[in-house]
Design a protein around this motif. Structure first.
Motif, PDB file in Angstrom:
ATOM      1  N   GLU A   1      34.406  44.529  37.526  1.00 11.72           N
ATOM      2  CA  GLU A   1      33.304  45.495  37.654  1.00 11.72           C
ATOM      3  C   GLU A   1      32.835  45.664  39.090  1.00 11.72           C
ATOM      4  OE1 GLU A   1      30.282  44.295  34.914  1.00 11.72           O
ATOM      5  OE2 GLU A   1      31.574  44.607  33.181  1.00 11.72           O
ATOM      6  N   ASN A   2      33.381  44.893  40.003  1.00 10.42           N
ATOM      7  CA  ASN A   2      33.001  44.993  41.409  1.00 10.42           C
ATOM      8  C   ASN A   2      33.795  46.140  42.036  1.00 10.42           C
ATOM      9  OD1 ASN A   2      32.941  44.622  44.279  1.00 10.42           O
ATOM     10  ND2 ASN A   2      32.254  42.516  43.954  1.00 10.42           N
ATOM     11  N   GLU A   3      33.093  47.163  42.499  1.00  9.06           N
ATOM     12  CA  GLU A   3      33.786  48.348  43.036  1.00  9.06           C
ATOM     13  C   GLU A   3      34.573  48.063  44.312  1.00  9.06           C
ATOM     14  OE1 GLU A   3      30.325  50.548  45.626  1.00  9.06           O
ATOM     15  OE2 GLU A   3      30.389  50.952  43.478  1.00  9.06           O
ATOM     16  N   ASP A   4      34.292  46.951  44.965  1.00  9.08           N
ATOM     17  CA  ASP A   4      35.014  46.592  46.186  1.00  9.08           C
ATOM     18  C   ASP A   4      36.269  45.759  45.911  1.00  9.08           C
ATOM     19  OD1 ASP A   4      33.203  47.860  47.925  1.00  9.08           O
ATOM     20  OD2 ASP A   4      31.863  46.131  47.818  1.00  9.08           O
ATOM     21  N   TYR A   5      36.467  45.346  44.663  1.00  8.95           N
ATOM     22  CA  TYR A   5      37.629  44.523  44.348  1.00  8.95           C
ATOM     23  C   TYR A   5      38.816  45.442  44.055  1.00  8.95           C
ATOM     24  CZ  TYR A   5      40.530  40.844  42.494  1.00  8.95           C
ATOM     25  OH  TYR A   5      41.568  39.967  42.301  1.00  8.95           O
ATOM     26  N   GLY A   6      39.908  45.252  44.786  1.00  8.51           N
ATOM     27  CA  GLY A   6      41.073  46.129  44.686  1.00  8.51           C
ATOM     28  C   GLY A   6      41.897  45.935  43.431  1.00  8.51           C
ATOM     29  N   ARG A   7      42.875  46.792  43.292  1.00 15.38           N
ATOM     30  CA  ARG A   7      43.795  46.762  42.162  1.00 15.38           C
ATOM     31  C   ARG A   7      45.215  46.563  42.685  1.00 15.38           C
ATOM     32  NH1 ARG A   7      39.390  46.170  40.374  1.00 15.38           N
ATOM     33  NH2 ARG A   7      38.531  47.150  38.522  1.00 15.38           N
ATOM     34  N   ILE A   8      46.102  46.182  41.800  1.00  9.33           N
ATOM     35  CA  ILE A   8      47.497  45.978  42.145  1.00  9.33           C
ATOM     36  C   ILE A   8      48.165  47.357  42.228  1.00  9.33           C
ATOM     37  CG2 ILE A   8      49.634  44.820  41.468  1.00  9.33           C
ATOM     38  CD1 ILE A   8      47.177  42.958  42.148  1.00  9.33           C
ATOM     39  N   VAL A   9      49.011  47.545  43.207  1.00 12.04           N
ATOM     40  CA  VAL A   9      49.537  48.876  43.515  1.00 12.04           C
ATOM     41  C   VAL A   9      50.413  49.446  42.399  1.00 12.04           C
ATOM     42  CG1 VAL A   9      50.948  50.186  45.139  1.00 12.04           C
ATOM     43  CG2 VAL A   9      49.371  48.464  45.984  1.00 12.04           C
TER      44      VAL A   9
ATOM     45  N   ARG B   1      54.849  47.264  38.050  1.00 15.52           N
ATOM     46  CA  ARG B   1      55.925  46.283  38.242  1.00 15.52           C
ATOM     47  C   ARG B   1      55.420  45.061  39.017  1.00 15.52           C
ATOM     48  NH1 ARG B   1      59.920  47.703  42.296  1.00 15.52           N
ATOM     49  NH2 ARG B   1      60.283  45.615  43.035  1.00 15.52           N
ATOM     50  N   HIS B   2      54.632  45.322  40.037  1.00 16.79           N
ATOM     51  CA  HIS B   2      54.091  44.211  40.827  1.00 16.79           C
ATOM     52  C   HIS B   2      53.084  43.406  40.009  1.00 16.79           C
ATOM     53  CE1 HIS B   2      53.245  41.876  44.348  1.00 16.79           C
ATOM     54  NE2 HIS B   2      51.985  42.263  44.391  1.00 16.79           N
ATOM     55  N   LEU B   3      52.262  44.089  39.208  1.00 16.58           N
ATOM     56  CA  LEU B   3      51.323  43.378  38.339  1.00 16.58           C
ATOM     57  C   LEU B   3      52.087  42.482  37.364  1.00 16.58           C
ATOM     58  CD1 LEU B   3      48.443  42.817  37.287  1.00 16.58           C
ATOM     59  CD2 LEU B   3      48.739  44.798  35.783  1.00 16.58           C
ATOM     60  N   ASP B   4      53.128  43.005  36.759  1.00 12.98           N
ATOM     61  CA  ASP B   4      53.929  42.205  35.822  1.00 12.98           C
ATOM     62  C   ASP B   4      54.508  40.971  36.513  1.00 12.98           C
ATOM     63  OD1 ASP B   4      53.392  44.081  33.852  1.00 12.98           O
ATOM     64  OD2 ASP B   4      55.326  45.106  34.080  1.00 12.98           O
ATOM     65  N   ARG B   5      54.972  41.142  37.744  1.00 12.38           N
ATOM     66  CA  ARG B   5      55.506  40.021  38.527  1.00 12.38           C
ATOM     67  C   ARG B   5      54.434  38.960  38.747  1.00 12.38           C
ATOM     68  NH1 ARG B   5      54.724  39.602  43.657  1.00 12.38           N
ATOM     69  NH2 ARG B   5      55.923  38.186  44.910  1.00 12.38           N
ATOM     70  N   LEU B   6      53.232  39.398  39.125  1.00 10.95           N
ATOM     71  CA  LEU B   6      52.128  38.462  39.362  1.00 10.95           C
ATOM     72  C   LEU B   6      51.717  37.749  38.076  1.00 10.95           C
ATOM     73  CD1 LEU B   6      49.960  40.644  41.771  1.00 10.95           C
ATOM     74  CD2 LEU B   6      51.344  38.639  42.380  1.00 10.95           C
TER      75      LEU B   6
ATOM     76  N   VAL C   1      43.170  27.326  36.584  1.00 13.08           N
ATOM     77  CA  VAL C   1      41.844  26.715  36.668  1.00 13.08           C
ATOM     78  C   VAL C   1      40.732  27.734  36.893  1.00 13.08           C
ATOM     79  CG1 VAL C   1      42.642  24.447  37.396  1.00 13.08           C
ATOM     80  CG2 VAL C   1      42.088  26.147  39.130  1.00 13.08           C
ATOM     81  N   HIS C   2      41.110  28.944  37.291  1.00  3.73           N
ATOM     82  CA  HIS C   2      40.101  29.999  37.469  1.00  3.73           C
ATOM     83  C   HIS C   2      40.794  31.352  37.449  1.00  3.73           C
ATOM     84  CE1 HIS C   2      36.403  31.915  38.781  1.00  3.73           C
ATOM     85  NE2 HIS C   2      37.115  32.603  39.647  1.00  3.73           N
ATOM     86  N   GLY C   3      40.148  32.317  36.836  1.00  2.00           N
ATOM     87  CA  GLY C   3      40.672  33.683  36.831  1.00  2.00           C
ATOM     88  C   GLY C   3      41.798  33.857  35.837  1.00  2.00           C
ATOM     89  N   GLY C   4      42.757  34.676  36.234  1.00  2.00           N
ATOM     90  CA  GLY C   4      43.911  34.946  35.385  1.00  2.00           C
ATOM     91  C   GLY C   4      43.730  36.148  34.470  1.00  2.00           C
ATOM     92  N   GLU C   5      42.492  36.621  34.303  1.00  2.00           N
ATOM     93  CA  GLU C   5      42.277  37.787  33.449  1.00  2.00           C
ATOM     94  C   GLU C   5      42.986  38.989  34.075  1.00  2.00           C
ATOM     95  OE1 GLU C   5      39.067  34.871  33.270  1.00  2.00           O
ATOM     96  OE2 GLU C   5      39.604  36.194  34.929  1.00  2.00           O
ATOM     97  N   HIS C   6      43.591  39.786  33.227  1.00  2.00           N
ATOM     98  CA  HIS C   6      44.288  40.962  33.744  1.00  2.00           C
ATOM     99  C   HIS C   6      44.210  42.111  32.742  1.00  2.00           C
ATOM    100  CE1 HIS C   6      47.212  38.309  31.742  1.00  2.00           C
ATOM    101  NE2 HIS C   6      47.762  39.424  31.296  1.00  2.00           N
ATOM    102  N   ASP C   7      44.372  43.314  33.262  1.00  2.00           N
ATOM    103  CA  ASP C   7      44.311  44.540  32.471  1.00  2.00           C
ATOM    104  C   ASP C   7      45.398  45.463  33.006  1.00  2.00           C
ATOM    105  OD1 ASP C   7      43.789  47.058  31.414  1.00  2.00           O
ATOM    106  OD2 ASP C   7      41.635  46.967  31.773  1.00  2.00           O
TER     107      ASP C   7
ATOM    108  N   GLU D   1      46.376  48.429  32.046  1.00  4.71           N
ATOM    109  CA  GLU D   1      45.987  49.842  32.191  1.00  4.71           C
ATOM    110  C   GLU D   1      45.262  50.097  33.513  1.00  4.71           C
ATOM    111  OE1 GLU D   1      43.000  52.822  29.893  1.00  4.71           O
ATOM    112  OE2 GLU D   1      44.426  51.711  28.647  1.00  4.71           O
ATOM    113  N   ASP D   2      44.454  49.143  33.934  1.00  2.00           N
ATOM    114  CA  ASP D   2      43.690  49.265  35.180  1.00  2.00           C
ATOM    115  C   ASP D   2      44.417  48.621  36.364  1.00  2.00           C
ATOM    116  OD1 ASP D   2      41.450  50.030  36.669  1.00  2.00           O
ATOM    117  OD2 ASP D   2      40.395  48.159  36.267  1.00  2.00           O
ATOM    118  N   ARG D   3      45.593  48.020  36.115  1.00  2.00           N
ATOM    119  CA  ARG D   3      46.355  47.265  37.115  1.00  2.00           C
ATOM    120  C   ARG D   3      45.456  46.248  37.823  1.00  2.00           C
ATOM    121  NH1 ARG D   3      48.258  52.277  38.682  1.00  2.00           N
ATOM    122  NH2 ARG D   3      47.600  51.931  40.831  1.00  2.00           N
ATOM    123  N   TYR D   4      44.688  45.537  37.010  1.00  2.00           N
ATOM    124  CA  TYR D   4      43.711  44.560  37.494  1.00  2.00           C
ATOM    125  C   TYR D   4      44.215  43.149  37.244  1.00  2.00           C
ATOM    126  CZ  TYR D   4      39.615  41.515  37.155  1.00  2.00           C
ATOM    127  OH  TYR D   4      38.731  40.484  37.297  1.00  2.00           O
ATOM    128  N   LEU D   5      44.035  42.306  38.255  1.00  2.00           N
ATOM    129  CA  LEU D   5      44.255  40.871  38.106  1.00  2.00           C
ATOM    130  C   LEU D   5      43.119  40.171  38.825  1.00  2.00           C
ATOM    131  CD1 LEU D   5      45.900  38.373  37.279  1.00  2.00           C
ATOM    132  CD2 LEU D   5      47.234  38.662  39.376  1.00  2.00           C
TER     133      LEU D   5
END
Length: 174
Positions: A34-42, A45-50, A60-66, A68-72
């Motif tokens: 929800e942070n407008e300054d946080y970028g997205r994966i280009v 294919r790159h998101l799937d790799r990550l 231990v922290h994070g890992g949530e991904h979407d 459709e939004d190419r978010y990690l």
């Protein structure tokens, strides 16, 4: 620029992880999506790799991904091993693998076998360790007890060696 991994002495690794998690939350909030300054994966294919790297070590922290939004989310992985897939290439994403060491000489021997990084950051109170890193490892730029200063000062040369590129740019080195 972003670090591909962190290696911390086993006596401080857990505390370091706590502080990195705290700083990540301080910078991006409890929901970085929800942070407008946080970028997205280009690319997808790159998101799937990550996302594939999230199988390595312990999340231990994070890992949530979407997809459709190419978010990690900013992600921290612990208990990474040198032969894990995430350690075989540059990450180019918001994942920070953290490893520990107990023997300095063994760590140095391992680092000498790896490709030269674009930048190397060492945090240490040991002058002998600082000198050893600077004289025995290959890297594009290094900072001791600091980060990014080689990028922030346009009068300093910046550039990689080996797999991390060749040459220098900034100022008269361009």
């Amino acid at each position: 620029t972003a670090p591909d991994f962190v290696v911390a002495h086993e006596s401080v690794k857990d505390r370091l992880i706590e502080l990195i998690v705290k700083e990540t939350i301080d910078q991006w909030g409890s929901n970085p999506k929800e942070n407008e300054d946080y970028g997205r994966i280009v690319t997808q294919r790159h998101l799937d790799r990550l996302i594939g790297f999230l199988k390595d070590g312990e999340l231990v922290h994070g890992g949530e991904h979407d997809a459709e939004d190419r978010y990690l989310a900013p992600t921290i992985l612990d208990n990474i091993q040198w032969d894990d897939p995430i350690m075989q290439e540059e990450i180019f994403g918001p994942i920070l693998p953290i490893m520990s060491y107990s023997n300095w000489d063994a760590l140095m021997a391992r680092l000498k076998t790896m490709p030269s990084p674009l930048a190397l950051y060492l945090f240490s109170k040991s002058r002998p360790h600082e000198k050893q890193v600077l004289h025995e490892l290959s890297f594009g730029n290094a900072c001791i007890n600091d980060v990014i200063m080689h990028m922030a000062n346009h009068h300093l040369p910046f550039g990689g060696v080996g797999d991390s590129g060749m040459g220098r740019y900034h100022g008269r080195y361009s």
